[in-house]
Design a protein around this motif. Structure first.
Motif, short mmCIF file in Angstrom:
data_model
loop_
_atom_site.label_atom_id
_atom_site.label_comp_id
_atom_site.label_asym_id
_atom_site.label_seq_id
_atom_site.Cartn_x
_atom_site.Cartn_y
_atom_site.Cartn_z
N PRO A 199 0.81 -1.22 0.00
CA PRO A 199 0.00 0.00 0.00
C PRO A 199 0.85 1.28 0.00
O PRO A 199 0.98 1.95 1.01
CB PRO A 199 -0.86 -0.13 1.25
N TYR A 200 1.42 1.58 -1.17
CA TYR A 200 2.09 2.87 -1.43
C TYR A 200 3.34 3.10 -0.60
O TYR A 200 3.72 4.25 -0.38
CB TYR A 200 1.09 4.03 -1.23
N ASN B 191 -4.85 11.05 -1.85
CA ASN B 191 -6.06 10.74 -1.10
C ASN B 191 -7.30 10.65 -2.00
O ASN B 191 -7.19 10.49 -3.20
CB ASN B 191 -6.27 11.67 0.09
N ARG B 192 -8.49 10.75 -1.37
CA ARG B 192 -9.72 10.29 -2.05
C ARG B 192 -10.49 11.38 -2.78
O ARG B 192 -10.53 12.52 -2.33
CB ARG B 192 -10.66 9.63 -1.03
N LEU C 203 -8.70 6.65 -5.11
CA LEU C 203 -7.68 6.87 -4.08
C LEU C 203 -6.29 6.96 -4.71
O LEU C 203 -5.91 6.10 -5.53
CB LEU C 203 -7.70 5.72 -3.06
N HIS C 204 -5.52 8.01 -4.32
CA HIS C 204 -4.11 8.11 -4.67
C HIS C 204 -3.82 7.94 -6.17
O HIS C 204 -2.88 7.25 -6.55
CB HIS C 204 -3.29 7.08 -3.88
N HIS D 201 4.33 9.02 0.25
CA HIS D 201 3.64 8.10 1.17
C HIS D 201 4.63 7.25 1.97
O HIS D 201 4.44 6.04 2.11
CB HIS D 201 2.70 7.22 0.36
N LEU E 126 -14.31 7.44 4.42
CA LEU E 126 -13.15 8.32 4.61
C LEU E 126 -13.13 9.53 3.69
O LEU E 126 -12.08 10.11 3.41
CB LEU E 126 -11.83 7.50 4.51
N ASP F 95 -6.69 8.35 10.45
CA ASP F 95 -6.53 8.37 8.99
C ASP F 95 -7.31 9.59 8.51
O ASP F 95 -8.34 9.49 7.87
CB ASP F 95 -7.11 7.07 8.39
N GLN G 219 -2.18 14.57 6.09
CA GLN G 219 -2.91 13.33 6.32
C GLN G 219 -2.04 12.50 7.26
O GLN G 219 -0.94 12.08 6.89
CB GLN G 219 -3.14 12.58 5.00
N TYR H 202 -1.77 9.11 9.12
CA TYR H 202 -2.35 7.77 8.95
C TYR H 202 -1.53 6.79 9.78
O TYR H 202 -0.30 6.72 9.63
CB TYR H 202 -2.32 7.41 7.45
N PHE I 79 -4.49 -0.19 8.02
CA PHE I 79 -4.78 -1.32 7.13
C PHE I 79 -3.58 -2.27 6.99
O PHE I 79 -3.66 -3.25 6.26
CB PHE I 79 -5.20 -0.81 5.74
N GLU J 51 1.45 12.61 5.41
CA GLU J 51 1.36 12.99 4.01
C GLU J 51 0.95 14.46 3.91
O GLU J 51 -0.20 14.80 4.18
CB GLU J 51 0.33 12.10 3.30
C1 GLA Z 1 -3.75 6.98 2.90
C2 GLA Z 1 -5.22 6.84 3.12
C3 GLA Z 1 -5.49 5.60 3.85
C4 GLA Z 1 -4.94 4.41 3.12
C5 GLA Z 1 -3.48 4.60 2.89
C6 GLA Z 1 -2.91 3.49 2.05
O1 GLA Z 1 -3.11 7.31 4.04
O2 GLA Z 1 -5.77 7.95 3.76
O3 GLA Z 1 -6.86 5.45 4.05
O4 GLA Z 1 -5.59 4.26 1.91
O5 GLA Z 1 -3.23 5.83 2.26
O6 GLA Z 1 -3.28 2.24 2.51
#
Ligand code: GLA
Length: 377
Positions: free
Chosen positions: A100-101, A111-112, A136-137, A210, A242, A276, A313, A315, A319, A341
């Protein structure tokens, strides 16, 4: 290091020679004082390299042109032992497994974006959605999953320039976006990231990095005992997917209050899933200012975060579930690494009251963030 001041021409030749000549598998060449380049394989028919930037203190940052990923950031701890304060892998295959990044450059939109939709100048755009109903991202293949063109600068401090052209329509975004990111490692243990972009059609842009920090250098320790200060009196609450509700809410009297340094674990249990969220930084303009400080007493390390951006951000690796294994063979479990972030706010293209993320042709996107490591002995 001083030698290179007298040899600018030789350094420049070294840069040109090394950038133009193929590097054999796993071969490492010195590009200039403070920078080596290692062949790291291939992706999408493009060569992937791992660059090592070293400063005069021996602090070392490794960056690959696949996703512009910072794979490691090695500094001394208070006992004089070296370890990486960010999680990551020592081979390209680790990153191709889509963690995850980890350490990556994020774009075109960090972000979203709600439902992967926004409207600009009367035109509705639909993005690739990759996080439930949201984008996302950057989408399915964001800037974290492409090979960037890399150039080593003939500077007095080690610096790597990465370029990427995100084509009109990529992941649903309008306009050809030319992006340049410059990573620099200073002798003060600062990893400086400068982002620049230009477009030929109006588009949202929100670039960030990230990196996941664990200042102990060991993911068997969670980050819950790390202390954090965020210079923000407000944050943006989110819905269950989110996405910000649009509200700017005071942190006062809530678990989101990090205005004075406190242990991350202190109130995390009152925040469903963990932190988050986007903090609305107190800074009032786009100058580079200190926005957060993370510290860990075990290692004696702190990281000061400076940014030109209006948001952060934070976080807590909610996850992370042990699926991925850090370079030292240890599973990366929940809350064993955290991200800070620096960015504009999530879903800004759909929230007119948030600072604008819209870049128009002829305008220049510019943003800077510095992660400075300080050792408290
Ligand atoms: C960001 C998002 C999280 C998640 C991570 C990657 O921080 O806000 O919700 O998606 O990236 O897992």
């Amino acid at each position: 290091m001083k030698l290179m001041n007298f040899l600018p021409v030789v350094s420049l030749i070294a840069v040109i020679v090394s950038c133009n000549s193929p590097v054999k598998d796993e071969e490492t060449v010195t590009v200039k004082a403070g920078i080596t380049k290692t062949d790291w394989g291939e992706f999408d028919s493009s060569k992937v390299y791992l660059y090592t930037l070293t400063n005069t203190k021996g602090t070392e940052v490794k960056i690959t042109n696949y996703g512009g990923i910072v794979t490691s950031f090695v500094t001394d701890d208070k006992a004089g032992n070296k370890s990486s304060i960010v999680i990551g892998f020592d081979s390209l295959s680790g990153y191709l497994a889509k963690p995850p990044y980890f350490g990556a450059l994020i774009g075109r939109y960090g972000n979203r974006i709600s439902d992967g939709k926004f409207t600009l100048d009367g035109t509705a755009y639909t993005l690739a959605t990759n996080n439930g109903k949201n984008a996302l991202h950057g989408g399915l293949k964001g800037f974290d999953k492409v090979v960037w063109t890399s150039t080593v600068m003939n500077d007095t401090v080690p610096s790597l320039t990465l370029n990427y052209l995100s084509k009109d329509g990529e992941e649903g975004y309008p306009g050809n976006l030319k992006v340049t990111v410059v990573y620099t490692l200073t002798d003060d243990d600062e990893l400086k990231i400068e982002y620049n972009a230009e477009t030929d059609k109006t588009t949202p842009v929100n670039l960030t990095n990230h990196s996941y920090f664990n200042l102990t250098g060991d993911v068997s320790n969670t980050i819950l005992n790390h202390k954090l200060m965020i210079d923000a009196d407000n944050y943006t609450p989110v819905d269950t997917t989110l996405i910000p509700t649009g509200e700017i809410k005071s942190v006062k009297g809530t678990p989101f209050d990090f205005t004075a340094a406190k242990a991350i674990g202190k109130e995390i249990d009152s925040v469903k899933g963990g932190y988050d969220h986007n903090w609305v930084l107190n800074k009032k303009d786009n100058s580079l200012q200190k926005v957060a400080v993370l510290s860990d007493s075990l290692s004696g390390r702190s990281v000061e975060v400076y940014s030109t951006e209006p948001g952060l951000q934070f976080y807590t690796g909610n996850f992370l579930d042990g699926t991925f294994i850090n370079r030292d063979g240890k599973h990366i479990n929940q809350h064993t690494a955290l991200c800070m972030e620096t960015q504009h706010f999530p879903d800004s293209p759909n929230e007119p009251s948030f600072p604008s993320t819209i870049l128009k042709p002829g305008e220049k996107y510019h943003s800077e963030t510095v992660y400075k490591v300080v050792l408290n002995k």
